[in-house]
Design an enzyme around this catalytic site. Structure first.
Site, PDB file in Angstrom:
ATOM      1  N   GLU A  23     -19.717  37.611  12.539  1.00  0.00           N
ATOM      2  CA  GLU A  23     -20.362  36.823  11.582  1.00  0.00           C
ATOM      3  C   GLU A  23     -21.183  35.750  12.464  1.00  0.00           C
ATOM      4  OE1 GLU A  23     -19.132  33.778   8.005  1.00  0.00           O
ATOM      5  OE2 GLU A  23     -17.962  34.141   9.797  1.00  0.00           O
ATOM      6  N   LYS A  82     -22.101  38.402   1.652  1.00  0.00           N
ATOM      7  CA  LYS A  82     -20.790  37.873   1.668  1.00  0.00           C
ATOM      8  C   LYS A  82     -20.428  37.475   0.168  1.00  0.00           C
ATOM      9  CE  LYS A  82     -17.630  34.667   3.462  1.00  0.00           C
ATOM     10  NZ  LYS A  82     -17.285  33.304   4.399  1.00  0.00           N
ATOM     11  N   CYS A 136     -15.189  36.718   7.309  1.00  0.00           N
ATOM     12  CA  CYS A 136     -14.279  35.671   7.573  1.00  0.00           C
ATOM     13  C   CYS A 136     -13.159  35.757   6.647  1.00  0.00           C
ATOM     14  CB  CYS A 136     -15.395  34.472   7.709  1.00  0.00           C
ATOM     15  SG  CYS A 136     -14.737  33.071   8.619  1.00  0.00           S
TER      16      CYS A 136
END
Length: 526
Positions: A271, A331, A382
């Site tokens: 990321e 995301k 994440c």
């Protein structure tokens, strides 16, 4: 004394998690909460649960305030502790029922289920199961996910309360009933030991620590380019971050060309590897393109994309060495207060720090199942690794390899990276998949399907790894059941609370109106 025990329980929970990893202490929290709420009101139970929750979350989540100040850290910690207050109230209520340890353990699952969803999509950090990657409890993840691991840990602790919840035991022992007392101790200890013992047994048929077993092999490379510095301004030199990942990929290409390393089928970048939008910046696109051509393999690039309007997108883009950018994943669960600011004008009353977040990230809509170099991988970005449903959906979508793209530079040299890696280890066991963690500044790692960390990086160091990984297609019981175990355990616990409240209400009514309990006398009584 009860408040002191609540504090001890919260600190024990904290020590069960990385960086300490004293996993047996996780059972101390459920043990003490059930013990100290015995005979107390729901309000008193809530107060004790709040104390335990604060003693747990305040030290566990210190990393959240490392660069933004104490207010966000304390606010988040106390918000999470409020769920423990509800847990304490419920525990006090079910403490009046037979088989209270079972219902109390279920309440831990229910509390975590709510905490993982509310508010703003929830914050699952600190679930009991996430601290058990090295414990015999971890194998339960393959059968009921993280909720079943939590239940097993909590049940072990609550069952142990049977050893101390009857003060009359010592008096009976003094009256010559020592053999009965010893039998009771033996039975309770055996029951508590049975739970992790079953965990050891159910682990035997699970996937092992071999990355190359269970499917067609693919050679995967992981790149950790590192960042110029930690903290909120980690990406102040955005081009330096991108160049670091390009450089590490070019070094890998040199080793491949020299015959020192096998050529990868795909390369994973983390990321924020490119916080410069390569679709709008030709220089960034050229740098990524050059790295992909040099390594002669597609790269999964973590990038921040501009637009639409004032918004941003946190994405993983498949960058082919021949055709350039292709499929991507956006995301789906941006972090509130970190990637978008809910109710910005309201929270500005408490802190002007909210305006440090100038632009909000938009959530994606589709699961991150991507075909990269012939490998069908499941991408989560994440904190998404903490959410059961987001991970389950990519496995249900056919992912044979799980990838966690993450950037932990914001949290410096704290325990956040270790705690996140522990979650990835539970996900590997839960779904029987190898998990590749690619971090901008660490910890990057490769986790085998049994949760073993095969290799890992250190914080804030350049690092890369290339190795063969099996593309596993088998599904575990947990994958097939999805959220069913969590919902069932939470529903049973909720039903127990309702039953206890009904019984308590009837009991109070009977004490207030004893005439209602007197049966009419029949002729035979005359």
């Amino acid at each position: 004394m009860a408040v002191l025990l609540a504090l001890i329980g919260g600190l024990a929970l904290w020590l069960a998690f990385p960086p300490f990893g004293l996993w047996p202490l996780a059972a101390v929290g459920p043990f003490l909460l059930l013990l100290i709420t015995r005979g107390r009101s729901a309000l008193a139970g809530a107060a004790l649960g709040m104390v335990m929750g604060a003693a747990f979350f305040l030290p566990l989540l210190t990393w959240t305030g490392i660069f933004v100040g104490d207010l966000p850290w304390v606010a988040l910690s106390l918000a999470q502790a409020a769920f423990c207050a509800a847990l304490g109230a419920g525990t006090a209520v079910v403490n009046r029922l037979p088989a209270a340890p079972v219902w109390a353990a279920g309440l831990w699952v229910a509390q975590e289920a709510l905490r993982s969803r509310l508010p703003f999509g929830g914050f699952p950090w600190g679930r009991l199961g996430f601290g058990q990657a090295d414990a015999p409890f971890a194998s339960f993840a393959a059968y009921g996910g993280v909720p079943l691991v939590t239940f097993a840990v909590a049940l072990t602790g609550t069952v142990l309360t049977l050893l101390v919840r009857r003060p009359a035991m010592s008096r009976r022992s003094a009256a010559g009933q020592q053999p009965a007392s010893r039998r009771r101790w033996a039975l309770v200890c055996a029951a508590a030991a049975a739970v992790p013992g079953v965990g050891v047994l159910v682990e035997l048929p699970l996937a092992g620590s071999q990355l190359s077993a269970g499917g067609e092999l693919a050679t995967v490379a992981v790149i950790q380019g590192n960042v110029p510095r930690s903290g909120l301004d980690f990406n102040a030199q955005r081009r330096a971050v991108l160049d670091n990942h390009v450089e590490q990929t070019l070094l890998l290409a040199e080793r491949v060309d020299g015959g020192l390393t096998p050529r990868p089928d795909l390369v994973i970048w983390p990321e924020n590897a490119s916080d410069i939008d390569p679709f709008q910046n030709p220089d960034a696109a050229a740098a990524i393109d050059g790295a992909a051509r040099a390594i002669a393999a597609p790269i999964l690039v973590g990038a921040v994309l501009d637009g639409p309007g004032r918004y941003l997108t946190n994405a993983g883009i498949v960058w082919d060495p021949v055709s350039g950018p292709g499929a991507s994943y956006a995301k789906r669960h941006p972090v509130p207060f970190g990637e978008y600011m809910p109710a910005r004008s309201f929270f500005r009353f408490f802190s002007e720090q909210v305006d440090l977040l100038r632009r909000d990230f938009l959530p994606g809509t589709d699961p991150g199942v991507l075909d990269v170099g012939g490998v069908r991988l499941g991408d989560v970005i994440c904190f998404e690794v903490a959410y059961d449903g987001l991970v389950s959906e990519v496995v249900d979508g056919g992912a044979s390899l799980l990838v966690v793209q993450t950037n932990n530079a914001t949290f410096g040299y704290t325990a956040e990276s270790e705690q996140q890696l522990a979650m990835s280890r539970l996900r590997a066991i839960e779904h029987g998949r190898t998990v590749v963690v690619a971090a901008t500044s660490g910890i990057s790692a490769v986790v085998a399907p049994d949760g073993t960390v095969v290799d890992r990086s250190e914080l804030f160091t350049p690092w890369s790894l290339t190795g063969a990984v099996a593309q596993r297609t088998q599904t575990t019981t947990a994958t097939r059941l999805g959220s069913t175990p969590e919902l069932a355990l939470a529903a049973i616990a909720g039903a127990a609370v309702l039953a206890a409240l009904v019984i308590d209400r009837r009991s109070r009514r009977a004490r207030t109106h004893p005439e209602h309990d007197i049966e009419e006398e029949g002729p035979h009584d005359l």
